[in-house]
Design a protein around this motif. Structure first.
Motif, PDB file in Angstrom:
ATOM      1  N   GLY A   1       1.014  -1.387  -0.199  1.00 49.99           N
ATOM      2  CA  GLY A   1       0.206  -0.712  -0.144  1.00 49.99           C
ATOM      3  C   GLY A   1       0.830   1.179   0.199  1.00 49.99           C
ATOM      4  O   GLY A   1       0.715   2.530  -0.735  1.00 49.99           O
ATOM      5  N   ILE A   2       1.936   1.185   0.689  1.00 51.08           N
ATOM      6  CA  ILE A   2       2.890   2.860   0.550  1.00 51.08           C
ATOM      7  C   ILE A   2       3.303   2.362  -0.424  1.00 51.08           C
ATOM      8  O   ILE A   2       3.453   3.397  -1.088  1.00 51.08           O
ATOM      9  CB  ILE A   2       3.717   1.960   2.339  1.00 51.08           C
ATOM     10  CG1 ILE A   2       3.032   2.186   3.310  1.00 51.08           C
ATOM     11  CG2 ILE A   2       4.696   3.419   2.192  1.00 51.08           C
ATOM     12  CD1 ILE A   2       4.128   1.977   4.374  1.00 51.08           C
ATOM     13  N   ALA A   3       4.214   1.612  -0.940  1.00 52.38           N
ATOM     14  CA  ALA A   3       4.905   1.553  -2.421  1.00 52.38           C
ATOM     15  C   ALA A   3       3.321   1.615  -3.597  1.00 52.38           C
ATOM     16  O   ALA A   3       3.962   3.197  -4.666  1.00 52.38           O
ATOM     17  CB  ALA A   3       4.992   0.148  -2.811  1.00 52.38           C
ATOM     18  N   ALA A   4       2.756   1.782  -3.642  1.00 55.65           N
ATOM     19  CA  ALA A   4       1.444   2.195  -4.605  1.00 55.65           C
ATOM     20  C   ALA A   4       1.200   3.369  -4.046  1.00 55.65           C
ATOM     21  O   ALA A   4       0.624   4.183  -5.580  1.00 55.65           O
ATOM     22  CB  ALA A   4       0.434   1.282  -3.839  1.00 55.65           C
ATOM     23  N   SER A   5       0.899   3.683  -3.032  1.00 53.45           N
ATOM     24  CA  SER A   5       0.739   5.396  -2.765  1.00 53.45           C
ATOM     25  C   SER A   5       2.376   6.010  -3.673  1.00 53.45           C
ATOM     26  O   SER A   5       1.656   7.167  -4.015  1.00 53.45           O
ATOM     27  CB  SER A   5       0.641   6.363  -1.684  1.00 53.45           C
ATOM     28  OG  SER A   5      -0.431   4.790  -0.671  1.00 53.45           O
ATOM     29  N   LEU A   6       3.455   5.632  -3.349  1.00 57.04           N
ATOM     30  CA  LEU A   6       4.745   6.436  -3.550  1.00 57.04           C
ATOM     31  C   LEU A   6       4.563   6.286  -5.689  1.00 57.04           C
ATOM     32  O   LEU A   6       4.935   7.570  -5.672  1.00 57.04           O
ATOM     33  CB  LEU A   6       5.704   5.901  -3.055  1.00 57.04           C
ATOM     34  CG  LEU A   6       6.010   6.206  -1.585  1.00 57.04           C
ATOM     35  CD1 LEU A   6       7.088   5.760  -1.196  1.00 57.04           C
ATOM     36  CD2 LEU A   6       6.237   7.371  -1.106  1.00 57.04           C
ATOM     37  N   LEU A   7       4.190   4.979  -5.699  1.00 56.04           N
ATOM     38  CA  LEU A   7       4.147   5.031  -7.128  1.00 56.04           C
ATOM     39  C   LEU A   7       3.177   5.942  -7.719  1.00 56.04           C
ATOM     40  O   LEU A   7       3.315   6.365  -9.098  1.00 56.04           O
ATOM     41  CB  LEU A   7       4.150   3.546  -7.198  1.00 56.04           C
ATOM     42  CG  LEU A   7       3.664   3.621  -8.711  1.00 56.04           C
ATOM     43  CD1 LEU A   7       5.328   3.889  -9.274  1.00 56.04           C
ATOM     44  CD2 LEU A   7       4.555   2.132  -9.109  1.00 56.04           C
ATOM     45  N   ALA A   8       2.133   5.905  -6.915  1.00 54.38           N
ATOM     46  CA  ALA A   8       0.946   6.582  -7.682  1.00 54.38           C
ATOM     47  C   ALA A   8       1.208   8.101  -7.512  1.00 54.38           C
ATOM     48  O   ALA A   8       0.936   9.262  -8.619  1.00 54.38           O
ATOM     49  CB  ALA A   8       0.113   6.824  -7.062  1.00 54.38           C
ATOM     50  N   GLY A   9       1.991   8.662  -6.557  1.00 53.83           N
ATOM     51  CA  GLY A   9       2.665  10.067  -6.792  1.00 53.83           C
ATOM     52  C   GLY A   9       3.122  10.679  -7.707  1.00 53.83           C
ATOM     53  O   GLY A   9       3.342  12.146  -8.408  1.00 53.83           O
ATOM     54  N   VAL A  10       4.845   9.493  -8.197  1.00 57.41           N
ATOM     55  CA  VAL A  10       5.148   9.195  -9.051  1.00 57.41           C
ATOM     56  C   VAL A  10       4.395   9.909 -10.180  1.00 57.41           C
ATOM     57  O   VAL A  10       5.246  10.785 -11.150  1.00 57.41           O
ATOM     58  CB  VAL A  10       6.263   8.686  -8.828  1.00 57.41           C
ATOM     59  CG1 VAL A  10       7.119   8.539 -10.014  1.00 57.41           C
ATOM     60  CG2 VAL A  10       7.114   8.758  -7.373  1.00 57.41           C
ATOM     61  N   ALA A  11       3.847   8.765 -10.752  1.00 60.18           N
ATOM     62  CA  ALA A  11       2.979   8.701 -11.673  1.00 60.18           C
ATOM     63  C   ALA A  11       2.115  10.620 -12.160  1.00 60.18           C
ATOM     64  O   ALA A  11       2.810  11.105 -13.481  1.00 60.18           O
ATOM     65  CB  ALA A  11       2.085   7.869 -11.869  1.00 60.18           C
ATOM     66  N   ILE A  12       1.759  10.982 -11.072  1.00 59.79           N
ATOM     67  CA  ILE A  12       1.035  12.012 -11.587  1.00 59.79           C
ATOM     68  C   ILE A  12       2.334  13.110 -11.519  1.00 59.79           C
ATOM     69  O   ILE A  12       1.818  13.790 -12.536  1.00 59.79           O
ATOM     70  CB  ILE A  12       0.263  12.770  -9.902  1.00 59.79           C
ATOM     71  CG1 ILE A  12      -0.890  11.381  -9.994  1.00 59.79           C
ATOM     72  CG2 ILE A  12      -0.812  13.756 -10.156  1.00 59.79           C
ATOM     73  CD1 ILE A  12      -1.949  11.428  -8.966  1.00 59.79           C
ATOM     74  N   ALA A  13       3.250  12.932 -10.557  1.00 57.85           N
ATOM     75  CA  ALA A  13       4.334  14.523 -10.786  1.00 57.85           C
ATOM     76  C   ALA A  13       4.603  13.853 -12.440  1.00 57.85           C
ATOM     77  O   ALA A  13       4.965  14.957 -12.941  1.00 57.85           O
ATOM     78  CB  ALA A  13       5.003  14.581 -10.576  1.00 57.85           C
ATOM     79  N   ALA A  14       4.848  12.885 -13.128  1.00 54.64           N
ATOM     80  CA  ALA A  14       5.364  12.890 -13.949  1.00 54.64           C
ATOM     81  C   ALA A  14       4.734  13.508 -15.631  1.00 54.64           C
ATOM     82  O   ALA A  14       4.919  13.500 -16.808  1.00 54.64           O
ATOM     83  CB  ALA A  14       6.351  11.456 -13.968  1.00 54.64           C
ATOM     84  N   THR A  15       2.801  12.741 -14.795  1.00 48.69           N
ATOM     85  CA  THR A  15       1.967  13.225 -16.224  1.00 48.69           C
ATOM     86  C   THR A  15       1.798  14.503 -16.067  1.00 48.69           C
ATOM     87  O   THR A  15       1.476  15.159 -16.819  1.00 48.69           O
ATOM     88  CB  THR A  15       1.280  12.310 -16.497  1.00 48.69           C
ATOM     89  OG1 THR A  15       0.129  12.462 -15.217  1.00 48.69           O
ATOM     90  CG2 THR A  15       1.988  10.197 -16.559  1.00 48.69           C
ATOM     91  N   GLY A  16       2.428  14.963 -15.465  1.00 54.22           N
ATOM     92  CA  GLY A  16       1.861  16.765 -15.098  1.00 54.22           C
ATOM     93  C   GLY A  16       0.200  16.825 -15.053  1.00 54.22           C
ATOM     94  O   GLY A  16       0.144  17.719 -15.204  1.00 54.22           O
ATOM     95  N   ALA A  17      -0.113  15.924 -14.730  1.00 51.49           N
ATOM     96  CA  ALA A  17      -1.965  14.964 -13.976  1.00 51.49           C
ATOM     97  C   ALA A  17      -1.997  15.477 -12.887  1.00 51.49           C
ATOM     98  O   ALA A  17      -2.470  14.822 -12.265  1.00 51.49           O
ATOM     99  CB  ALA A  17      -2.606  14.706 -14.720  1.00 51.49           C
ATOM    100  N   GLU A  18      -1.834  16.752 -11.944  1.00 55.95           N
ATOM    101  CA  GLU A  18      -2.578  17.107 -10.618  1.00 55.95           C
ATOM    102  C   GLU A  18      -3.711  17.835 -11.060  1.00 55.95           C
ATOM    103  O   GLU A  18      -3.852  17.294  -9.135  1.00 55.95           O
ATOM    104  CB  GLU A  18      -1.412  17.621 -10.377  1.00 55.95           C
ATOM    105  CG  GLU A  18       0.032  17.900 -10.704  1.00 55.95           C
ATOM    106  CD  GLU A  18       1.192  19.100  -9.587  1.00 55.95           C
ATOM    107  OE1 GLU A  18       0.134  20.352  -9.021  1.00 55.95           O
ATOM    108  OE2 GLU A  18       2.097  19.283 -10.165  1.00 55.95           O
ATOM    109  N   SER A  19      -4.555  17.968 -11.480  1.00 56.03           N
ATOM    110  CA  SER A  19      -6.149  17.789 -11.528  1.00 56.03           C
ATOM    111  C   SER A  19      -6.541  16.869 -12.678  1.00 56.03           C
ATOM    112  O   SER A  19      -6.233  16.926 -13.896  1.00 56.03           O
ATOM    113  CB  SER A  19      -6.088  18.925 -11.533  1.00 56.03           C
ATOM    114  OG  SER A  19      -6.341  20.096 -12.666  1.00 56.03           O
ATOM    115  N   GLY A  20      -7.720  17.086 -13.271  1.00 55.95           N
ATOM    116  CA  GLY A  20      -8.638  16.351 -13.170  1.00 55.95           C
ATOM    117  C   GLY A  20      -8.919  14.442 -13.231  1.00 55.95           C
ATOM    118  O   GLY A  20      -8.647  14.001 -12.992  1.00 55.95           O
TER     119      GLY A  20
END
Length: 391
Positions: free
Chosen positions: A248-267
């Motif tokens: 769960g912790i690894a998934a949360s970190l990975l989700a944060g990295v994926a959002i930052a990498a795609t630049g999709a902070e909203s939507g």
């Protein structure tokens, strides 16, 4: 392999005072113990044909044939489970299974829709379910085991009704109480969340249920001894919980990295990416924690179960079983479910291969020395419990 029971019209069970006493008491005159490993003589291909026919007939009959399908499945696995030169057998009545499934559907419908009529009616229905389930779960154990035989002797279950209520009331209440409080006090959802804390005691409840099931197994008039503290189940649950927490912790970190990498902070993308990662992580956690729990708890329970003159040892390798079940899950998904019968056979065979049964002396002599219930085919129906709730 089923090592099970039913306590109907049998002579008084000869229950050893402790595992040590059971080990010391000779069942047969032969002094040298013999070790036997159960063997499954069936195959995934054979079971696939049975599975396909069962599935098609169940669909055509809108689920009615599923009761007969279950009996065919149990018979196939029991009749292909060989121990010391003899096979098990199952003689259950499909009509009893059908009655149980219809009752289960009624209970499930009552649980989901009772509060749609009124709060008072819902409380009454939940109370009725709480009172009925322990009794019915005991009856299901008796049905399953009383209709199983080995070397002409029927297995059985001697657990009493009062013990069933002491064992099953707490876990049934843990399942029903959160929903009940949310329905009665919809403006105070904290009550439902507080009731969910009962699940912190689930490992202890699970250990008590296993103790009730294994301590009252019968083979003829021979009763099992089972001395394992229910608290031992907590360790396996804590390890499985640790696996889930780490992923769960690894998934949360990975989700944060994926959002930052795609630049999709909203939507929509910002919502979809973490949800997809968390869902995938949850599935992977299930693939790891589920087989881990199955192997660890099976090893604990069966290795502490013995009969007079018979010791059982389960040594399922946790890592090997996790890998096997992970492969089974992946192949089942890739084949759109068609690999499922092969997966079931592979897991069952793997568990048997890592089970040892040590018998003092000759198995045939031991069976001949066991008394009672040689012609008890009607035991399950004779006591009015001809219902099987399991699916």
């Amino acid at each position: 392999m089923i090592l099970a029971p039913d306590a109907v019209s049998a002579p008084a069970p000869d229950l050893p005072a402790s595992p040590a006493a059971a080990r010391a008491e000779p069942w047969a005159s032969a002094p040298a113990p013999r070790v036997h490993v159960p063997v499954f003589t069936g195959s995934g291909q054979e079971y696939f044909r049975i599975w396909v026919v069962n599935l098609l007939l169940s669909l055509v009959t809108l689920g009615i044939y599923s009761a007969w399908a279950k009996v065919r499945r149990l018979q196939y696995f029991d009749r292909n489970t060989r121990l010391a030169g003899a096979c098990f057998d199952f003689r259950g009545d499909p009509r009893a299974v059908l009655r149980g499934r219809l009752l289960a559907l009624v209970l499930l419908a009552g649980y989901h829709y009772a509060f749609g009529f009124s709060v008072a009616f819902g409380v009454v229905v939940i109370g009725a379910i709480l009172m009925a389930l322990p009794y019915l779960m005991r009856g299901a154990l008796r049905f399953r085991l009383a209709n199983t035989q080995y070397r002409g002797l029927w297995l059985g279950f001697s657990g009493s009704v009062s013990e069933a209520y002491r064992c099953y009331t707490a876990p049934v209440a843990a399942f029903l109480l959160p929903g009940l409080l949310l329905a009665v006090f919809p403006e105070q959802p904290a009550w439902g969340g507080l009731a969910s804390l009962l699940y912190l005691g689930w490992p202890l409840m699970h250990g008590q249920m296993k103790a009730y099931q294994h301590r009252h197994l019968l083979f003829g008039n021979r009763a099992a001894a089972y001395e394992l503290s229910p608290w031992r189940f907590y360790r396996a649950y804590l390890v499985a919980g640790g696996i889930g927490l780490a992923f769960g912790i690894a998934a949360s970190l990975l989700a944060g990295v994926a959002i930052a990498a795609t630049g999709a902070e909203s939507g929509a993308l910002a919502t979809f990416v973490p949800m997809a990662i968390l869902a995938l992580t949850g599935y992977v956690t299930y693939l790891l924690a589920g087989p881990f729990m199955q192997a660890r708890l099976a090893n604990l329970a069966w290795s502490h179960t013995l009969f007079s003159g018979v010791r059982i040892e389960s040594t399922i390798p946790v890592r090997g079983f996790v890998m096997l079940q992970s492969k089974n899950a992946v192949l089942t998904v890739l084949t759109l479910g068609l690999y499922r019968p092969y997966a079931v056979v592979a897991a069952y065979r793997y568990r048997l291969e890592h089970t040892r049964v040590e018998v003092d002396g000759d198995v045939e002599a031991s069976a001949r020395a066991t008394q009672g219930r040689k012609n008890a085919a009607g035991d399950g129906a004779a006591d009015g419990l001809g219902i099987d709730l399991s699916w």
